[in-house]
Design a protein around this motif. Sequence first.
Motif, PDB file in Angstrom:
ATOM      1  N   ILE A  11     -81.307  16.807 -48.140  1.00  7.58           N
ATOM      2  CA  ILE A  11     -79.998  17.396 -47.844  1.00  7.58           C
ATOM      3  C   ILE A  11     -79.715  18.487 -48.875  1.00  7.58           C
ATOM      4  O   ILE A  11     -79.709  18.226 -50.079  1.00  7.58           O
ATOM      5  CB  ILE A  11     -78.876  16.335 -47.868  1.00  7.58           C
ATOM      6  CG1 ILE A  11     -79.127  15.304 -46.774  1.00  7.58           C
ATOM      7  CG2 ILE A  11     -77.502  16.988 -47.685  1.00  7.58           C
ATOM      8  CD1 ILE A  11     -78.163  14.129 -46.792  1.00  7.58           C
ATOM      9  N   HIS A  14     -77.217  21.508 -50.412  1.00 10.20           N
ATOM     10  CA  HIS A  14     -75.822  21.948 -50.554  1.00 10.20           C
ATOM     11  C   HIS A  14     -74.835  20.887 -50.048  1.00 10.20           C
ATOM     12  O   HIS A  14     -73.744  21.212 -49.578  1.00 10.20           O
ATOM     13  CB  HIS A  14     -75.618  23.270 -49.797  1.00 10.20           C
ATOM     14  CG  HIS A  14     -74.503  24.113 -50.304  1.00 10.20           C
ATOM     15  ND1 HIS A  14     -74.316  24.388 -51.638  1.00 10.20           N
ATOM     16  CD2 HIS A  14     -73.496  24.752 -49.644  1.00 10.20           C
ATOM     17  CE1 HIS A  14     -73.257  25.160 -51.771  1.00 10.20           C
ATOM     18  NE2 HIS A  14     -72.735  25.399 -50.589  1.00 10.20           N
ATOM     19  N   HIS A  15     -75.257  19.620 -50.078  1.00  7.12           N
ATOM     20  CA  HIS A  15     -74.426  18.474 -49.677  1.00  7.12           C
ATOM     21  C   HIS A  15     -74.013  18.505 -48.201  1.00  7.12           C
ATOM     22  O   HIS A  15     -73.086  17.788 -47.811  1.00  7.12           O
ATOM     23  CB  HIS A  15     -73.151  18.392 -50.533  1.00  7.12           C
ATOM     24  CG  HIS A  15     -73.427  18.413 -52.008  1.00  7.12           C
ATOM     25  ND1 HIS A  15     -74.111  17.418 -52.651  1.00  7.12           N
ATOM     26  CD2 HIS A  15     -73.129  19.356 -52.942  1.00  7.12           C
ATOM     27  CE1 HIS A  15     -74.216  17.720 -53.940  1.00  7.12           C
ATOM     28  NE2 HIS A  15     -73.634  18.882 -54.139  1.00  7.12           N
ATOM     29  N   ARG A  16     -74.705  19.321 -47.384  1.00  3.02           N
ATOM     30  CA  ARG A  16     -74.289  19.378 -45.973  1.00  3.02           C
ATOM     31  C   ARG A  16     -75.416  19.688 -44.985  1.00  3.02           C
ATOM     32  O   ARG A  16     -75.304  19.374 -43.807  1.00  3.02           O
ATOM     33  CB  ARG A  16     -73.156  20.393 -45.776  1.00  3.02           C
ATOM     34  CG  ARG A  16     -73.532  21.832 -46.030  1.00  3.02           C
ATOM     35  CD  ARG A  16     -72.334  22.766 -45.878  1.00  3.02           C
ATOM     36  NE  ARG A  16     -72.067  23.140 -44.499  1.00  3.02           N
ATOM     37  CZ  ARG A  16     -71.211  24.103 -44.153  1.00  3.02           C
ATOM     38  NH1 ARG A  16     -70.517  24.745 -45.082  1.00  3.02           N
ATOM     39  NH2 ARG A  16     -71.022  24.397 -42.886  1.00  3.02           N
ATOM     40  N   TYR A  17     -76.532  20.284 -45.460  1.00  2.19           N
ATOM     41  CA  TYR A  17     -77.582  20.702 -44.527  1.00  2.19           C
ATOM     42  C   TYR A  17     -78.767  19.733 -44.585  1.00  2.19           C
ATOM     43  O   TYR A  17     -79.511  19.694 -45.572  1.00  2.19           O
ATOM     44  CB  TYR A  17     -78.058  22.124 -44.838  1.00  2.19           C
ATOM     45  CG  TYR A  17     -76.956  23.150 -44.714  1.00  2.19           C
ATOM     46  CD1 TYR A  17     -76.428  23.483 -43.473  1.00  2.19           C
ATOM     47  CD2 TYR A  17     -76.436  23.780 -45.849  1.00  2.19           C
ATOM     48  CE1 TYR A  17     -75.410  24.417 -43.356  1.00  2.19           C
ATOM     49  CE2 TYR A  17     -75.419  24.721 -45.740  1.00  2.19           C
ATOM     50  CZ  TYR A  17     -74.908  25.025 -44.490  1.00  2.19           C
ATOM     51  OH  TYR A  17     -73.899  25.948 -44.377  1.00  2.19           O
ATOM     52  N   LEU A  18     -78.944  18.957 -43.526  1.00  3.29           N
ATOM     53  CA  LEU A  18     -80.038  17.986 -43.440  1.00  3.29           C
ATOM     54  C   LEU A  18     -81.273  18.673 -42.853  1.00  3.29           C
ATOM     55  O   LEU A  18     -81.245  19.148 -41.712  1.00  3.29           O
ATOM     56  CB  LEU A  18     -79.617  16.809 -42.554  1.00  3.29           C
ATOM     57  CG  LEU A  18     -80.713  15.789 -42.213  1.00  3.29           C
ATOM     58  CD1 LEU A  18     -81.167  15.035 -43.457  1.00  3.29           C
ATOM     59  CD2 LEU A  18     -80.221  14.811 -41.151  1.00  3.29           C
ATOM     60  N   ASP A  36     -76.231  20.848 -39.689  1.00  4.07           N
ATOM     61  CA  ASP A  36     -75.056  21.070 -40.537  1.00  4.07           C
ATOM     62  C   ASP A  36     -74.094  19.901 -40.319  1.00  4.07           C
ATOM     63  O   ASP A  36     -73.442  19.799 -39.281  1.00  4.07           O
ATOM     64  CB  ASP A  36     -74.405  22.404 -40.147  1.00  4.07           C
ATOM     65  CG  ASP A  36     -73.204  22.754 -41.027  1.00  4.07           C
ATOM     66  OD1 ASP A  36     -72.730  21.873 -41.774  1.00  4.07           O
ATOM     67  OD2 ASP A  36     -72.734  23.900 -40.950  1.00  4.07           O
ATOM     68  N   GLN A  40     -71.368  19.253 -41.725  1.00  6.27           N
ATOM     69  CA  GLN A  40     -69.953  19.607 -41.830  1.00  6.27           C
ATOM     70  C   GLN A  40     -69.441  20.186 -40.507  1.00  6.27           C
ATOM     71  O   GLN A  40     -68.393  19.795 -40.005  1.00  6.27           O
ATOM     72  CB  GLN A  40     -69.753  20.624 -42.956  1.00  6.27           C
ATOM     73  CG  GLN A  40     -68.289  20.892 -43.304  1.00  6.27           C
ATOM     74  CD  GLN A  40     -68.174  21.702 -44.576  1.00  6.27           C
ATOM     75  OE1 GLN A  40     -68.732  21.346 -45.616  1.00  6.27           O
ATOM     76  NE2 GLN A  40     -67.461  22.811 -44.510  1.00  6.27           N
TER      77      GLN A  40
END
Length: 329
Positions: A43, A45-49, A67, A69
């Motif tokens: 993951i 930037h804490h959002r893109y898997l 994404d 988010q």
Amino acid sequence: MLKKEEQELQIDQEKLERDRNLHIREMKRLVHESASRFKDGVILHHRYLLLHLIGKGGFSEVHKVFDMQEMRFAACKIHQLHKDWKEDKKANYIKHSIREYEIHKKLENSRVVKFYDVFEVDDNTFCTVLEYVDGHDLDFILKQQKCLSEREAKSVITQTMRALKYLNEIKPPIIHYDLKPGNILLGSEDSGWDIKLTDFGLSKVVEKESPDGMELTSQGAGTYWYLPPECFVISNEPPMISSKVDVWSVGVIFYQCLFGRKPFGNEQSQASILHENTILKATEVIFPEKRPVSKEAKDFIRRCLTYRKEDRPDILTLSLDPYLKSPKK
């Protein structure tokens, strides 16, 4: 009977060749994926898997990501600077990339890939996040099929022209400058090949409009088969360019879609094209006789590949070309 059998064998051979190319492509992708330090499931930037690697270029990898988010798929381009690069080379690469996304993030059109995000991973790595297009680029399609029907090719060119028209109507206008099959993304065939332009790394922003165009400050960059003669003129002053550069590229791409080969320097390398002044000698376009293509399509290509830039239409003029207009039902 023998002739018929020979034709059937030829069709089978072409199919096997396409399957072989797909297999080799997938094997290369898997090798690059296993060697990447960005594995599936990471993951960013804490959002893109990260889901899987789509492709790998010189200093970048493109991954399909989810994404978490915005709850959508996206394409994440991971730029990796070599740790042994000198600081000035790193600074130049970063400057070039910043300029690209500064141009790209302002573009909003259904025929242009959307720019979503940019972020830093570490000192030598940063990412740009773009709209995910479920399909292939035109280069892949042409390598698989060699050429398209006139109807398919015209559809691709018409949609490409809509994107270029948008780029020339916004203020300040933009010259793509690197228009080629690899930068034209096609949605899946089920959606009727919905095209989108991508890669604005060499784009030129026309800050001051003038009848002569703008100075070409990056002479030598680009993909030579798709650039017009004025980009190869060597003189004390930089060449002057305009949207007519993209018009020439449209003509080359349309020709390639219809005939399965480039009109100039088809079998040559970039170095050979430069050394032999191939494009500077490209005063006349010659069409293969065997391929049935309408006179209107050939005339359109001739207009795009007009040697003298003064006589060649610009993008806004070409967008009004009668050939591109749909026939009345």
